[in-house]
Design a protein around this motif. Structure first.
Motif, short mmCIF file in Angstrom:
data_model
loop_
_atom_site.label_atom_id
_atom_site.label_comp_id
_atom_site.label_asym_id
_atom_site.label_seq_id
_atom_site.Cartn_x
_atom_site.Cartn_y
_atom_site.Cartn_z
N LEU A 1 5.53 18.94 -22.25
CA LEU A 1 4.48 18.29 -21.47
C LEU A 1 3.51 17.16 -22.26
O LEU A 1 3.64 17.03 -23.13
N SER A 2 2.93 16.40 -21.20
CA SER A 2 2.23 15.19 -21.74
C SER A 2 1.04 15.86 -22.59
O SER A 2 0.56 16.70 -22.71
N THR A 3 0.67 14.70 -23.54
CA THR A 3 -0.56 14.80 -24.49
C THR A 3 -1.79 15.25 -23.53
O THR A 3 -2.59 16.10 -23.93
N SER A 4 -2.09 14.72 -22.52
CA SER A 4 -3.15 14.94 -21.54
C SER A 4 -3.27 16.16 -21.27
O SER A 4 -4.13 17.06 -21.10
N GLN A 5 -2.11 16.90 -21.03
CA GLN A 5 -1.83 18.40 -20.52
C GLN A 5 -2.24 19.30 -21.65
O GLN A 5 -2.93 20.45 -21.40
N ARG A 6 -1.74 18.88 -22.79
CA ARG A 6 -2.08 19.74 -24.02
C ARG A 6 -3.38 19.56 -24.56
O ARG A 6 -4.10 20.72 -24.82
N ILE A 7 -4.09 18.34 -24.05
CA ILE A 7 -5.67 18.51 -24.22
C ILE A 7 -6.28 19.37 -23.17
O ILE A 7 -7.45 20.12 -23.55
N PHE A 8 -5.81 19.44 -22.11
CA PHE A 8 -6.30 20.21 -20.97
C PHE A 8 -6.20 21.68 -21.32
O PHE A 8 -7.07 22.64 -21.23
N ASP A 9 -5.18 21.93 -21.96
CA ASP A 9 -4.76 23.50 -22.55
C ASP A 9 -5.98 23.66 -23.57
O ASP A 9 -6.35 24.77 -23.54
N LEU A 10 -6.21 22.80 -24.51
CA LEU A 10 -7.14 22.81 -25.58
C LEU A 10 -8.53 23.12 -25.14
O LEU A 10 -9.03 24.16 -25.52
N THR A 11 -8.88 22.37 -24.11
CA THR A 11 -10.41 22.53 -23.52
C THR A 11 -10.40 23.79 -22.72
O THR A 11 -11.39 24.58 -22.85
N GLU A 12 -9.31 24.21 -22.14
CA GLU A 12 -9.31 25.53 -21.40
C GLU A 12 -9.40 26.67 -22.39
O GLU A 12 -10.17 27.72 -22.02
N ALA A 13 -8.84 26.67 -23.38
CA ALA A 13 -8.95 27.87 -24.43
C ALA A 13 -10.38 27.80 -25.17
O ALA A 13 -10.84 28.81 -25.40
N LEU A 14 -10.79 26.48 -25.24
CA LEU A 14 -12.42 26.42 -25.69
C LEU A 14 -13.17 27.14 -24.80
O LEU A 14 -14.21 27.81 -24.99
N SER A 15 -13.20 26.92 -23.40
CA SER A 15 -13.94 27.24 -22.37
C SER A 15 -13.74 28.83 -22.11
O SER A 15 -14.65 29.56 -21.96
N LYS B 1 -13.18 30.75 -24.90
CA LYS B 1 -13.47 31.29 -26.46
C LYS B 1 -12.12 31.92 -26.89
O LYS B 1 -12.36 32.85 -27.58
N ASP B 2 -11.21 31.13 -26.65
CA ASP B 2 -9.76 31.99 -27.29
C ASP B 2 -9.45 30.94 -28.36
O ASP B 2 -8.68 30.12 -28.10
N SER B 3 -9.56 31.50 -29.57
CA SER B 3 -9.26 30.60 -30.73
C SER B 3 -7.62 30.56 -30.66
O SER B 3 -7.35 29.53 -31.30
N GLY B 4 -7.07 31.74 -30.62
CA GLY B 4 -5.53 31.70 -30.75
C GLY B 4 -5.00 30.56 -29.71
O GLY B 4 -3.99 30.07 -30.27
N LYS B 5 -5.38 30.58 -28.41
CA LYS B 5 -4.82 29.69 -27.56
C LYS B 5 -5.20 28.14 -27.84
O LYS B 5 -4.41 27.29 -27.74
#
Length: 329
Positions: A202-216, A218-222
C-alpha cells in the motif's frame, strides 16, 4: 458511446466496422478490443491482425481490402499508429475509412489524439470513437468483484476501497494485485482488507491514514504497526511527522465542513477526495474536537521544527506521537 451502450450493441449483434479507442485507461481499451474480437471471431486467430506502431495509410488500406481466411470477417487492430496525434499528420488523408469492406473491422488503439486533425474528424464521422478515462469507484468495484468471482473468490467492499485508496485507480495494476490476492487465498475464500494489508504494498499516504486512524481510536498497537511499516520502508521521521500533520489538517478541514452543516458530498467537493475516503474522514474527525485536531497539527509542526533545531531526537518525537494514543491525549 458509453460502456453500457457498447455492451448493449455487442449483445444485439451490432458490431461496427470502424472504432477508435483512446485515453489513459489501458484496461478499458483492452476490454473493448477483446470484446469485439470475441464477438467477431471467437477462437479464430486466422483473421486477427495486430499492428503495433506506425503503418503507411496506403498499406493499411490494402490490408483492409484483403479477403479474410476461413471466415466471413476479419479484425485489424492498430496500436499507436499516430495517425491522430496531429504531429505531422494534421492533413493525413484517410478517406478509405469511409468505405471499408463489409468483411473488415478496423480498430485503432491510441494513447493520445488531436481532435483537430483531419484523420480524427474522418474517423469520428464514419466510425465509433470512445475515450477510455479512469473508471469511477463503483465501476472499479464491479470489475474487481467479477474478476474475483471468476476465480471462485469473493471480495469485500472494504477490501476494494482499501485497494483503490492504497494502490490507485489504475485497473491494470489493481487486477494484477487482485491476482496476488487470489494466489494467496484458496477457492471459496472471502478476500478482506486484512488480506490486502498483508499481500499488497500500500502507498505511504494510506499507511499515514492507518496511523492517524489508530491515533483517533487511541489504539497504540495499531499505531505502532503502521509506524513500523513506514520506518521499515525507509520513510524518514520528519517525512512521517509532516504527513501526519497534513492528515490532521485534513481532518480539521473535514470537521469544519461537517460542523457547518456540510455533508460527505461537500467534503468530496471541497477537499477533492473520493467518496469512501470522505466517509472515513468524517468518521475519524468525529472522534476529535476542533481544538484537539488543531493542537495535534500544531504539535506535529513543532516536533518537526524541534528535530531540525536538534532539540529532540527522531525516536523521541515518534514516541510522543504514539504516546498520545496510549494516554488518549
Amino acid at each position: 458511446m458509453t460502456y453500457q451502450e457498447f455492451n448493449k450493441s455487442l449483445r444485439e449483434g451490432r458490431i461496427g466496422s470502424l472504432y477508435l479507442f483512446y485515453g489513459i485507461d489501458e484496461y478499458m481499451k483492452d476490454y473493448y478490443i477483446k470484446s469485439i474480437r470475441n464477438a467477431l471471431l471467437g477462437d479464430n486467430d486466422f483473421n486477427y491482425i495486430k499492428i503495433d506502431g506506425k503503418i503507411n495509410a496506403r498499406e493499411l488500406s490494402d490490408l483492409c481490402d484483403e479477403m479474410p481466411m476461413f471466415g466471413q470477417k476479419k479484425l485489424i487492430v492498430v496500436k499507436n499508429s499516430e495517425f491522430f496525434s496531429g504531429k505531422g499528420t494534421a492533413n493525413l488523408d484517410l478517406d478509405f475509412l469511409s468505405d471499408l469492406p463489409e468483411f473488415t473491422c478496423l480498430v485503432f488503439r491510441e494513447d493520445n489524439v488531436d481532435k483537430r486533425s483531419k484523420a480524427y474528424k474522418t474517423l469520428d464521422k464514419y466510425g465509433i470513437v470512445i475515450e477510455c478515462v479512469r473508471q469511477n469507484d463503483t465501476m472499479i468495484g464491479k470489475i474487481l468483484t467479477k474478476a474475483a468471482m471468476q476465480q471462485s473468490r469473493k471480495i469485500t467492499m472494504d477490501a476494494i476501497n482499501l485497494m483503490i485508496s492504497g494502490l490507485g485507480d489504475d485497473l491494470v495494476m489493481l487486477l494484477n494485485e487482485l491476482d496476488k490476492l487470489i494466489k494467496y487465498t484458496v477457492e471459496g475464500d472471502v478476500i478482506t482488507d486484512k488480506h490486502v494489508r498483508k499481500v499488497c504494498k500500500l502507498s505511504t499516504s494510506q499507511r499515514i491514514f492507518d496511523l492517524t486512524e489508530a491515533l483517533s481510536l487511541k489504539d497504540s498497537g495499531k499505531a505502532l504497526t503502521a509506524l513500523k511499516f513506514l520506518l521499515d520502508n525507509n520513510e524518514s521521521t520528519q517525512f512521517i511527522i509532516v504527513m501526519v500533520a497534513r492528515q490532521f489538517l485534513q481532518l480539521y478541514d473535514t470537521k469544519c465542513i461537517i460542523d457547518d452543516g456540510g455533508s460527505v458530498r461537500d467534503v468530496v467537493a471541497i477537499l477533492g477526495v473520493r467518496d469512501f475516503v470522505a466517509r472515513k474522514l468524517v468518521d475519524q474527525c468525529r472522534r476529535f474536537s476542533k481544538k484537539e485536531l488543531k493542537d495535534s497539527f500544531e504539535n506535529c509542526l513543532k516536533m518537526d521544527e524541534d528535530i531540525k533545531n536538534g532539540l529532540i531526537k527522531d525516536e523521541t518525537a515518534l514516541e510522543l506521537i504514539v504516546a498520545g494514543s496510549r494516554s488518549g491525549k
